[in-house]
Write an enzyme that holds these catalytic residues in place. Structure first.
Site, PDB file in Angstrom:
ATOM      1  N   LYS A  22      29.860  26.050  20.532  1.00 35.11           N
ATOM      2  CA  LYS A  22      28.673  26.785  21.004  1.00 35.11           C
ATOM      3  C   LYS A  22      29.085  27.736  22.121  1.00 35.11           C
ATOM      4  O   LYS A  22      28.719  28.917  22.104  1.00 35.11           O
ATOM      5  CB  LYS A  22      27.614  25.817  21.535  1.00 35.11           C
ATOM      6  CG  LYS A  22      26.509  26.487  22.343  1.00 35.11           C
ATOM      7  CD  LYS A  22      25.466  25.545  22.883  1.00 35.11           C
ATOM      8  CE  LYS A  22      25.793  24.987  24.211  1.00 35.11           C
ATOM      9  NZ  LYS A  22      25.599  25.895  25.351  1.00 35.11           N
ATOM     10  N   ASN A  23      29.868  27.247  23.101  1.00 32.95           N
ATOM     11  CA  ASN A  23      30.141  28.072  24.287  1.00 32.95           C
ATOM     12  C   ASN A  23      31.166  29.164  24.033  1.00 32.95           C
ATOM     13  O   ASN A  23      31.468  29.951  24.925  1.00 32.95           O
ATOM     14  CB  ASN A  23      30.536  27.174  25.463  1.00 32.95           C
ATOM     15  CG  ASN A  23      29.330  26.371  25.919  1.00 32.95           C
ATOM     16  OD1 ASN A  23      28.195  26.666  25.535  1.00 32.95           O
ATOM     17  ND2 ASN A  23      29.568  25.336  26.701  1.00 32.95           N
ATOM     18  N   CYS A 116      19.583  25.689  30.605  1.00 32.76           N
ATOM     19  CA  CYS A 116      19.203  24.342  31.061  1.00 32.76           C
ATOM     20  C   CYS A 116      19.038  24.296  32.577  1.00 32.76           C
ATOM     21  O   CYS A 116      19.701  25.008  33.312  1.00 32.76           O
ATOM     22  CB  CYS A 116      20.303  23.350  30.667  1.00 32.76           C
ATOM     23  SG  CYS A 116      20.396  23.123  28.899  1.00 32.76           S
ATOM     24  N   ARG A 121      21.797  28.391  39.215  1.00 35.35           N
ATOM     25  CA  ARG A 121      22.837  28.962  38.343  1.00 35.35           C
ATOM     26  C   ARG A 121      22.902  30.470  38.596  1.00 35.35           C
ATOM     27  O   ARG A 121      22.442  31.273  37.833  1.00 35.35           O
ATOM     28  CB  ARG A 121      22.553  28.649  36.876  1.00 35.35           C
ATOM     29  CG  ARG A 121      22.518  27.140  36.616  1.00 35.35           C
ATOM     30  CD  ARG A 121      22.335  26.805  35.164  1.00 35.35           C
ATOM     31  NE  ARG A 121      23.590  26.946  34.417  1.00 35.35           N
ATOM     32  CZ  ARG A 121      23.653  26.766  33.093  1.00 35.35           C
ATOM     33  NH1 ARG A 121      22.555  26.534  32.411  1.00 35.35           N
ATOM     34  NH2 ARG A 121      24.809  26.893  32.461  1.00 35.35           N
ATOM     35  N   PRO A 122      23.488  30.840  39.754  1.00 31.50           N
ATOM     36  CA  PRO A 122      23.547  32.269  40.121  1.00 31.50           C
ATOM     37  C   PRO A 122      24.444  33.064  39.176  1.00 31.50           C
ATOM     38  O   PRO A 122      25.227  32.489  38.419  1.00 31.50           O
ATOM     39  CB  PRO A 122      24.151  32.226  41.513  1.00 31.50           C
ATOM     40  CG  PRO A 122      24.922  30.967  41.561  1.00 31.50           C
ATOM     41  CD  PRO A 122      24.188  29.982  40.691  1.00 31.50           C
ATOM     42  N   ILE A 123      24.291  34.380  39.214  1.00 31.86           N
ATOM     43  CA  ILE A 123      25.217  35.239  38.445  1.00 31.86           C
ATOM     44  C   ILE A 123      25.829  36.287  39.379  1.00 31.86           C
ATOM     45  O   ILE A 123      26.217  37.371  38.957  1.00 31.86           O
ATOM     46  CB  ILE A 123      24.512  35.917  37.247  1.00 31.86           C
ATOM     47  CG1 ILE A 123      23.257  36.680  37.681  1.00 31.86           C
ATOM     48  CG2 ILE A 123      24.169  34.924  36.159  1.00 31.86           C
ATOM     49  CD1 ILE A 123      22.708  37.572  36.580  1.00 31.86           C
ATOM     50  N   LEU A 125      28.709  36.423  40.719  1.00 31.92           N
ATOM     51  CA  LEU A 125      30.110  36.794  40.414  1.00 31.92           C
ATOM     52  C   LEU A 125      30.163  37.779  39.243  1.00 31.92           C
ATOM     53  O   LEU A 125      31.027  38.665  39.190  1.00 31.92           O
ATOM     54  CB  LEU A 125      30.936  35.549  40.098  1.00 31.92           C
ATOM     55  CG  LEU A 125      31.076  34.568  41.267  1.00 31.92           C
ATOM     56  CD1 LEU A 125      31.782  33.295  40.812  1.00 31.92           C
ATOM     57  CD2 LEU A 125      31.829  35.213  42.433  1.00 31.92           C
ATOM     58  N   ASP A 306      30.210  19.180  31.142  1.00 35.02           N
ATOM     59  CA  ASP A 306      29.315  19.006  29.985  1.00 35.02           C
ATOM     60  C   ASP A 306      29.455  17.633  29.352  1.00 35.02           C
ATOM     61  O   ASP A 306      28.633  17.255  28.519  1.00 35.02           O
ATOM     62  CB  ASP A 306      29.620  20.065  28.908  1.00 35.02           C
ATOM     63  CG  ASP A 306      29.271  21.445  29.398  1.00 35.02           C
ATOM     64  OD1 ASP A 306      29.659  22.425  28.739  1.00 35.02           O
ATOM     65  OD2 ASP A 306      28.635  21.553  30.462  1.00 35.02           O
ATOM     66  N   ILE A 328      30.711  20.572  39.767  1.00 30.68           N
ATOM     67  CA  ILE A 328      30.297  21.904  39.303  1.00 30.68           C
ATOM     68  C   ILE A 328      28.786  22.049  39.389  1.00 30.68           C
ATOM     69  O   ILE A 328      28.270  23.038  39.879  1.00 30.68           O
ATOM     70  CB  ILE A 328      30.837  22.132  37.877  1.00 30.68           C
ATOM     71  CG1 ILE A 328      32.373  22.194  37.962  1.00 30.68           C
ATOM     72  CG2 ILE A 328      30.280  23.414  37.269  1.00 30.68           C
ATOM     73  CD1 ILE A 328      33.081  22.230  36.656  1.00 30.68           C
ATOM     74  N   ARG A 398      19.668  23.015  20.416  1.00 29.07           N
ATOM     75  CA  ARG A 398      20.324  24.260  20.832  1.00 29.07           C
ATOM     76  C   ARG A 398      21.848  24.149  20.705  1.00 29.07           C
ATOM     77  O   ARG A 398      22.533  25.141  20.541  1.00 29.07           O
ATOM     78  CB  ARG A 398      19.991  24.574  22.301  1.00 29.07           C
ATOM     79  CG  ARG A 398      18.641  25.187  22.533  1.00 29.07           C
ATOM     80  CD  ARG A 398      18.537  25.663  23.966  1.00 29.07           C
ATOM     81  NE  ARG A 398      19.755  26.309  24.384  1.00 29.07           N
ATOM     82  CZ  ARG A 398      20.221  26.293  25.637  1.00 29.07           C
ATOM     83  NH1 ARG A 398      19.554  25.675  26.571  1.00 29.07           N
ATOM     84  NH2 ARG A 398      21.346  26.908  25.946  1.00 29.07           N
TER      85      ARG A 398
HETATM   86  C1  EPZ Z   1      29.332  27.639  31.064  1.00 35.52           C
HETATM   87  O1  EPZ Z   1      28.198  27.936  31.851  1.00 35.52           O
HETATM   88  C2  EPZ Z   1      28.806  26.761  29.940  1.00 35.52           C
HETATM   89  N1  EPZ Z   1      27.778  27.498  29.212  1.00 35.52           N
HETATM   90  C3  EPZ Z   1      28.204  25.483  30.510  1.00 35.52           C
HETATM   91  O2  EPZ Z   1      27.839  24.657  29.402  1.00 35.52           O
HETATM   92  C4  EPZ Z   1      29.266  24.774  31.331  1.00 35.52           C
HETATM   93  O3  EPZ Z   1      28.685  23.617  31.908  1.00 35.52           O
HETATM   94  C5  EPZ Z   1      29.771  25.716  32.429  1.00 35.52           C
HETATM   95  O4  EPZ Z   1      30.303  26.908  31.813  1.00 35.52           O
HETATM   96  C6  EPZ Z   1      30.851  25.096  33.302  1.00 35.52           C
HETATM   97  O5  EPZ Z   1      31.950  24.763  32.536  1.00 35.52           O
HETATM   98  C7  EPZ Z   1      28.168  28.482  28.376  1.00 35.52           C
HETATM   99  O6  EPZ Z   1      29.359  28.724  28.208  1.00 35.52           O
HETATM  100  C8  EPZ Z   1      27.076  29.221  27.657  1.00 35.52           C
HETATM  101  P1  EPZ Z   1      30.019  28.769  35.229  1.00 35.52           P
HETATM  102  P2  EPZ Z   1      28.308  29.093  32.985  1.00 35.52           P
HETATM  103  O7  EPZ Z   1      29.777  30.199  35.511  1.00 35.52           O
HETATM  104  O8  EPZ Z   1      29.263  30.131  32.541  1.00 35.52           O
HETATM  105  C9  EPZ Z   1      28.813  28.799  39.796  1.00 35.52           C
HETATM  106  C10 EPZ Z   1      26.402  23.413  28.051  1.00 35.52           C
HETATM  107  O9  EPZ Z   1      25.919  22.292  28.226  1.00 35.52           O
HETATM  108  N2  EPZ Z   1      28.612  30.248  39.605  1.00 35.52           N
HETATM  109  O10 EPZ Z   1      31.384  28.305  34.780  1.00 35.52           O
HETATM  110  O11 EPZ Z   1      26.942  29.485  33.359  1.00 35.52           O
HETATM  111  C11 EPZ Z   1      27.801  27.966  39.021  1.00 35.52           C
HETATM  112  O12 EPZ Z   1      26.629  27.797  39.801  1.00 35.52           O
HETATM  113  C12 EPZ Z   1      26.436  24.397  29.194  1.00 35.52           C
HETATM  114  O13 EPZ Z   1      26.924  23.827  26.979  1.00 35.52           O
HETATM  115  C13 EPZ Z   1      28.360  31.050  40.712  1.00 35.52           C
HETATM  116  O14 EPZ Z   1      28.296  30.572  41.849  1.00 35.52           O
HETATM  117  O15 EPZ Z   1      28.965  28.249  34.166  1.00 35.52           O
HETATM  118  C14 EPZ Z   1      28.539  26.674  38.809  1.00 35.52           C
HETATM  119  O16 EPZ Z   1      28.416  25.856  39.963  1.00 35.52           O
HETATM  120  C15 EPZ Z   1      25.748  23.862  30.432  1.00 35.52           C
HETATM  121  N3  EPZ Z   1      28.170  32.382  40.545  1.00 35.52           N
HETATM  122  C16 EPZ Z   1      30.004  27.107  38.671  1.00 35.52           C
HETATM  123  O17 EPZ Z   1      30.065  28.434  39.198  1.00 35.52           O
HETATM  124  C17 EPZ Z   1      28.245  32.970  39.304  1.00 35.52           C
HETATM  125  O18 EPZ Z   1      28.092  34.210  39.213  1.00 35.52           O
HETATM  126  C18 EPZ Z   1      30.484  27.166  37.247  1.00 35.52           C
HETATM  127  O19 EPZ Z   1      29.557  27.923  36.502  1.00 35.52           O
HETATM  128  C19 EPZ Z   1      28.498  32.146  38.194  1.00 35.52           C
HETATM  129  C20 EPZ Z   1      28.684  30.796  38.366  1.00 35.52           C
END
Ligand code: EPZ
Length: 419
Positions: A22-23, A116, A121-123, A125, A306, A328, A398
């Protein structure tokens, strides 16, 4: 609303075949926007996130043909347009449209992502990378507008303050057609990142270092079509391996890449789970007694966040005390209260989850609060004595393709009911 009803306690045995990740596929589909020709993806899972992304791509003018587990996507009729809010906020991964639309058109207007509830879950970065490459962000309503003002995106050096899967992939999507070189430092190393880089390189991109913490991208003029096999879903695989260890009487999980699960399998072995691992499958049998362990999640190749929820029902069968720390998402604990309703001795204590076993779980009415929490409740329901009802199961659908059929084939008494 849909619910899942399980009559638990039945011994499960047989074989489960894991589908595409999925990811990975939630990034591969938007990545096709960058191609000038048809891209075919094989091994695409039958999950509702894929349905949502196909709807969005078709709404923008792409032609999508679906057969079995293949998607043939023709991006030639695509028009850049503000993305429909409805589908956009049905999944977190809609943020990949920022990177691919910017990468192709130099402009993107996309509703803020959903996904979820795992806590904040900021963006930031993602935005840091896009701005470093020359895009400017303004908000218009609930949508974010990114534009380069007619200039092409330019390569930049970007340091990721936090290891982020999404920001790493999104930066790659924006950088493959940018002018010049982009370097991502402190990049995430998940297998899904390698999968996306493999697709882009097969489309003609120049990405080096995917899977390490430094990724270098040389921008190119155009990207052509290709055909790509999606990697197996390591989180789906881990979910079924945990199930097999908790209640299986000999279950073979096939289409598994062992190296994607080393951190997870090591922790199961620490508990005393006995598995026969071959290069593309894992055979698991239920053990009489297991030892409670401590789990601390970390970015790949560590123990995946996950999988901390799906492994929890198995932990509850083990002897002793243990704790789970999710570094995380420390708020990824909504499954704990639901498992406690099923007579699991488990609770949150500050930013940790603590548990004591062994437990004989009891069926109850519980609620799925997010995708992986829902998977944990399905496993708990299969282990529990009596009947379990799980509501909000749209979350589970999902990310787990054909989960009812797969579990039924193992001998489970499980039904998906339209409420
Ligand atoms: C991906 O989410 C996965 N989703 C998540 O899987 C997974 O848990 C996560 O990576 C961590 O491995 C998808 O790939 C669609 P991150 P993502 O950016 O990319 C912080 C599932 O169950 N962060 O790696 O959104 C964030 O808050 C889902 O399949 C910032 O601070 O996760 C977190 O603490 C749930 N600023 C850490 O980084 C940002 O701009 C890791 O998040 C982005 C993230």
């Amino acid at each position: 609303m849909k619910k899942i009803v399980i009559n638990g306690g039945r011994p499960l045995k047989g074989e489960v075949t894991i589908n595409g990740a999925k990811n990975s596929v939630v990034a591969l589909i938007p990545a096709v926007i960058l191609a000038d020709d048809i891209v075919t993806l094989d091994g695409v899972p039958a999950i509702s996130d894929v349905d949502s992304l196909i709807d969005i791509m078709e709404a923008m003018g792409a032609k999508v043909k679906r057969s079995e587990d293949s998607l043939e996507i023709d991006p030639r009729g695509l028009k850049n347009m503000p993305m429909p809010y409805g589908k956009i906020n049905s999944l977190r991964a809609s943020y990949y449209f920022y990177g691919s639309l910017l990468g192709r058109y130099g402009e993107a207007t996309v509703g803020l992502p959903g996904g979820c509830d795992l806590g904040p879950r900021p963006i930031d970065l993602h935005l840091k990378a896009f701005e470093a490459m020359g895009a400017r962000m303004t908000m218009s309503g609930n949508a974010m507008h990114l534009a380069t003002g007619g200039q092409p995106l330019k390569g930049a050096s970007i340091y990721m303050d936090t290891v982020s899967v999404g920001a790493t992939i999104n930066t790659m999507l924006a950088a493959v057609k940018a002018k010049g070189r982009t370097i991502i430092e402190n990049a995430a190393r998940e297998p899904e990142i390698i999968d996306v880089a493999t697709l882009l390189n097969n489309m003609g991109a120049h990405i080096r270092g995917a899977g390490t913490d430094i990724i270098t991208i040389e921008g190119v003029e155009r990207l052509h079509g290709t055909r790509h096999q999606v990697i197996p879903d390591r989180i789906e695989a881990g979910t079924y391996i945990a199930l097999a260890a908790a209640i299986g009487h000999g279950i073979q999980i096939s289409n598994v890449l062992y190296e994607h699960l080393e951190g997870f399998i090591a922790k199961l072995e620490e508990m005393g789970v006995r598995m026969t691992v071959s290069e593309d499958s894992v055979f698991v049998e239920k053990q009489e007694s297991l030892r409670a362990i401590h789990i601390k999640t970390s970015p790949y190749p560590g123990f995946a966040t996950d999988l901390q929820q799906p492994i929890t029902p198995l932990l509850l069968t083990a002897e002793g005390h243990g704790k789970i720390i999710d570094t995380i998402y420390e708020k990824r604990v909504n499954h704990v209260a639901e498992l406690a309703k099923m007579a699991g001795r488990i609770a949150t204590k500050g930013d940790q989850i603590v548990y004591e076993g062994p437990n004989q779980l009891q069926g109850a009415s519980v609620k799925a609060t997010d995708l992986r929490a829902g998977a944990a409740l399905v496993i708990a329901g299969l282990m529990a004595e009596g009947r379990t009802e799980i509501t909000n199961v749209e979350f589970i659908l999902r990310g787990y393709s054909n989960i009812i059929e797969k579990l039924t084939s193992l001998g489970a008494d499980i039904q998906l009911i339209e409420e």
